[in-house]
Design an enzyme around this catalytic site. Structure first.
Site, PDB file in Angstrom:
ATOM      1  N   ARG A  65      37.904  41.919  40.083  1.00 25.48           N
ATOM      2  CA  ARG A  65      37.419  40.821  41.055  1.00 25.48           C
ATOM      3  C   ARG A  65      36.518  40.025  40.025  1.00 25.48           C
ATOM      4  NH1 ARG A  65      33.516  40.477  45.582  1.00 25.48           N
ATOM      5  NH2 ARG A  65      34.014  38.645  46.743  1.00 25.48           N
ATOM      6  N   HIS A  69      37.379  36.053  39.533  1.00 26.68           N
ATOM      7  CA  HIS A  69      36.286  34.814  39.807  1.00 26.68           C
ATOM      8  C   HIS A  69      35.990  34.183  38.551  1.00 26.68           C
ATOM      9  CE1 HIS A  69      34.959  36.283  43.953  1.00 26.68           C
ATOM     10  NE2 HIS A  69      36.317  36.591  43.981  1.00 26.68           N
ATOM     11  N   ASN A  97      30.159  34.493  45.041  1.00 31.08           N
ATOM     12  CA  ASN A  97      30.141  35.623  44.011  1.00 31.08           C
ATOM     13  C   ASN A  97      28.805  36.558  44.239  1.00 31.08           C
ATOM     14  OD1 ASN A  97      32.248  34.603  42.607  1.00 31.08           O
ATOM     15  ND2 ASN A  97      31.009  33.113  41.253  1.00 31.08           N
ATOM     16  N   HIS A 198      44.561  43.937  45.487  1.00 28.90           N
ATOM     17  CA  HIS A 198      43.757  44.467  46.835  1.00 28.90           C
ATOM     18  C   HIS A 198      44.132  45.800  46.897  1.00 28.90           C
ATOM     19  CE1 HIS A 198      42.464  40.196  48.411  1.00 28.90           C
ATOM     20  NE2 HIS A 198      41.851  40.515  47.003  1.00 28.90           N
TER      21      HIS A 198
END
Length: 345
Positions: A65, A69, A97, A198
């Site tokens: 992740r 990001h 975040n 995911h």
């Protein structure tokens, strides 16, 4: 951003993916960038990642992740690792975040120190992040793929971009997701494949409460919805639940089975099976894990090259959390207004 010809097919053997032909690389990146200057690079990263995940397997999701990001905001330049400048918020302080794991930052910084000790200050934090994510995915059962190297670290961050649409939020529908990914040079197959990340990780109630309150989303499996209400008894709940109820800590294709059973956690997940433009890809990945792994590896190779800095366009930080002392910043970011913190993609 020039990708040249299309990425070729990938062959799979014993969980190791190898490219039949090299994918096009951004100028300045190479498959053998540190071969002479830091030959122990990959072995050091692999060893540390294996040790960290042995202690806590869930850190794989945190690193993946973090990488996403970073790359979707300003490019894969380790800007997300920078601490705030005086009077200016960093990317890590921007609301989307805030749910990133602190341990993920620590892991990158630890590996950086070990590499600097072994090779000198030669390996960028951006390259370390890409390698750490690749090795984390492999450690939890996912595909192994090669990572092009040679990125430089940014001098700046773009905190305002985090809250202005660069990161697709979990409430996005497929049309919005397709547009967001297309703006990064990623196609529909890349979107569905990267969404498969995911298959590991967790989501916070604030990121899917819209599917429960004020009324239940009609696309939610009723039994699954009942469990979610138990986790989030109110729209303001701040609990978490796994993204993939079938195998939450294994990188596999069960996420797509979740979607076919109406057990996708976020709107951005479940809508992949609802929308005709992505439904067939979800089905293909659900029945063929090898195909998913192949497409995921291709998508990661593309994503990891988004707007990278090379050569003199960036620096190699001695500390991943701060610019090198001799560097000067050319553009400062403006303060941003904080909306509620949400998981993003």
């Amino acid at each position: 951003m020039l990708w040249g010809t299309a990425l070729t097919a990938i062959a799979r053997d014993d969980n190791i993916l190898s490219l039949k032909a090299e994918p096009p690389l951004v100028n300045g990146l190479s498959w053998t960038f540190y071969k002479r200057t830091c030959p122990k690079l990959e072995s050091i990263v692999q060893k540390r990642i294996a040790q960290y995940l042995k202690q806590d397997i869930t850190q794989a999701a945190g690193l993946l992740r973090l990488h996403f990001h970073d790359c979707f905001v300003q490019g894969c330049d380790a800007s997300i690792l920078l601490d705030a400048f005086p009077g200016k918020k960093s990317e890590k302080q921007a609301p989307p975040n805030l749910t990133l794991r602190a341990k993920a930052y620590e892991i990158i910084n630890d590996i950086k120190k070990r590499l600097d000790k072994a090779c000198g200050i030669l390996v960028s934090c951006a390259d370390i992040t890409s390698l750490a994510v690749r090795d984390s995915i492999r450690e939890v059962g996912g595909p192994e793929y090669r990572v092009p190297l040679g990125r430089r670290d940014s001098l700046n961050f773009a905190a305002e971009d985090v809250t202005k649409g660069s990161l697709p939020p979990p409430r996005f529908k497929v049309s919005q997701l397709i547009a967001a990914f297309a703006s990064k040079g990623l196609d529909v197959t890349d979107l569905v494949a990267l969404s498969g990340g995911h298959t590991i990780g967790i989501g916070h109630c604030s990121s899917f409460s819209n599917r429960l309150y004020p009324t239940q989303d009609a696309t939610l499996n009723k039994s699954y919805a009942k469990n979610l209400y138990g986790t989030c008894p109110a729209s303001s709940s701040d609990n978490t639940t796994v993204l993939d109820i079938r195998s939450p800590n294994a990188f596999d294709n069960k996420y797509y089975a979740d979607l076919m059973n109406r057990q996708g956690l976020f709107t951005s997940d479940q809508d992949l099976y609802t929308d005709s433009r992505t439904k067939s890809i979800v089905k293909d990945f659900a029945v063929d894990q090898n195909l998913f792994f192949q497409k995921f590896a291709v998508a990661m190779a593309k994503m990891s090259q988004l707007n990278v800095l090379t050569g003199s366009s960036g620096e190699i930080r001695s500390n991943c959390s701060a610019r090198n002392p001799i560097s000067s910043i050319t553009t400062l970011v403006e303060d941003v207004i904080d909306p509620p913190a949400l998981d993003v993609f």
